[in-house]
Enzyme design. Structure first.
Site, PDB file in Angstrom:
ATOM      1  N   PRO A 171      18.048   1.094   7.506  1.00  0.00           N
ATOM      2  CA  PRO A 171      17.720   1.317   6.042  1.00  0.00           C
ATOM      3  C   PRO A 171      17.650  -0.222   5.463  1.00  0.00           C
ATOM      4  O   PRO A 171      18.132  -0.925   6.095  1.00  0.00           O
ATOM      5  CB  PRO A 171      18.954   1.866   5.513  1.00  0.00           C
ATOM      6  CG  PRO A 171      19.994   1.754   6.330  1.00  0.00           C
ATOM      7  CD  PRO A 171      19.344   1.679   7.842  1.00  0.00           C
ATOM      8  N   GLU A 172      16.701  -0.384   4.649  1.00  0.00           N
ATOM      9  CA  GLU A 172      16.549  -1.580   3.892  1.00  0.00           C
ATOM     10  C   GLU A 172      17.187  -1.780   2.645  1.00  0.00           C
ATOM     11  O   GLU A 172      17.902  -0.625   2.276  1.00  0.00           O
ATOM     12  CB  GLU A 172      14.963  -1.773   3.807  1.00  0.00           C
ATOM     13  CG  GLU A 172      14.228  -2.115   5.237  1.00  0.00           C
ATOM     14  CD  GLU A 172      13.073  -2.863   5.168  1.00  0.00           C
ATOM     15  OE1 GLU A 172      12.887  -3.682   4.287  1.00  0.00           O
ATOM     16  OE2 GLU A 172      12.186  -2.558   6.117  1.00  0.00           O
ATOM     17  N   ARG A 174      23.619   7.385  16.603  1.00  0.00           N
ATOM     18  CA  ARG A 174      23.219   6.360  17.364  1.00  0.00           C
ATOM     19  C   ARG A 174      24.366   5.362  17.380  1.00  0.00           C
ATOM     20  O   ARG A 174      24.351   4.378  18.497  1.00  0.00           O
ATOM     21  CB  ARG A 174      22.242   5.688  16.847  1.00  0.00           C
ATOM     22  CG  ARG A 174      20.727   6.772  17.253  1.00  0.00           C
ATOM     23  CD  ARG A 174      19.695   6.384  16.619  1.00  0.00           C
ATOM     24  NE  ARG A 174      19.058   5.147  17.580  1.00  0.00           N
ATOM     25  CZ  ARG A 174      18.147   4.413  17.502  1.00  0.00           C
ATOM     26  NH1 ARG A 174      17.310   4.623  16.648  1.00  0.00           N
ATOM     27  NH2 ARG A 174      17.899   3.475  18.293  1.00  0.00           N
TER      28      ARG A 174
END
Ligand code: ZN
Length: 277
Positions: free
Chosen positions: A2-3, A112
């Site tokens: 995510p940014e 992850r």
């Protein structure tokens, strides 16, 4: 990953959902999520802790707690929060759970396994290793055209690498760096210190504009409390990009095919006509 706009949206959503609530019990199920503390220490630090509010610094989500501690969370690749009712099962990769008094719980799952949590003393928050070196927030007064100009002057790296360096400019990832350079009409391989005096204010405005557009775009979407993901759900509409992920597609400005370039192992996209060196 995510940014900043996604992290901003997630932290706002979390704030709406959990501020004022008290964590009755916290469980650290995957020790490596918070490598600096044991599961017992994690539980003890968060036991009966009231969440004053949730905010953000860079891409770190910060839970400000009533016991003068702050829980720092980095979602990394796939970290995700969900606020679940008692009768809902935990997601498959649940690594931490925060139980509230009303029997709902905030679950952190991470397929992850790159997410990170850390608990620090709130008065020393700005000294935490994660936050200490971060550049000023893009919407703070400290981040000014003068700041950008002076900081650019100190770097001989390419502009693209410079923009991704969170100690120089905070909040730009691969997508928004490419979009900001396009909007300012600067070539990604330009050395940072060579960005012209004329281009600096354009670049400054472009950085704030692309982040602003993404945040307002994100803010328009309804937030699903059971799925506060770190993906690109908020800005997933590809038509909003001018160059990112548009190799060989026509530039929206001049119709020249967009070029993809590898820089520091990551793809950059640009228009060779609109962004000259
Ligand atoms: Zn163009």
């Amino acid at each position: 990953m995510p940014e900043l706009p996604e992290v901003e949206l997630i932290s706002r959503a979390l704030d709406t959902l959990v501020n004022g609530r008290t964590i009755s019990t916290a469980e650290l199920r995957r020790e490596r999520l918070a490598p600096q503390i044991t599961p017992d220490g994690f539980a003890a630090a968060l036991h009966n802790a009231k969440i004053n509010f949730v905010h953000r610094r860079g891409k770190h989500i910060l839970f400000d707690l009533g016991n003068e501690k702050t829980l720092i969370v980095h979602l990394r690749m796939s970290g995700r929060f969900s606020l679940l009712a008692a009768n809902r099962e935990d997601p498959k990769f649940t690594h931490a759970v925060f139980y509230f008094e009303d029997e709902t719980r905030l679950v952190f799952d991470d397929q992850r396994h790159f997410g990170l949590m850390k608990i620090v003393s709130t008065p020393e928050l700005q000294e935490a290793k994660e936050l200490k070196k971060l550049a000023p927030e893009p919407f703070s007064e400290e981040f000014s055209p003068e700041y950008l100009r002076d900081t650019l002057k100190t770097s001989k790296r390419s502009l693209k690498e410079f923009l991704l360096d969170q100690t120089k400019v905070c909040g730009l990832g691969n997508i928004y760096a490419a979009e900001a350079m396009f909007a300012a009409g600067v070539h990604p391989e330009t050395s940072a210190y060579k960005v012209s005096a004329k281009k600096v204010p354009l670049l400054y405005d472009s950085i704030r504009a692309v982040l602003n557009i993404a945040i307002s775009h994100a803010g328009d979407l309804a937030v699903d409390p059971e799925n506060l993901e770190g993906g690109y759900f908020s800005v997933g509409d590809e038509t909003v990009w001018y160059v990112y992920d548009r190799e060989n597609e026509p530039c929206r400005n001049c119709e020249t095919p967009i070029v993809r370039l590898k820089q520091g192992g990551r793809s950059t996209y640009y228009c060779r006509k609109c962004q000259r060196k």
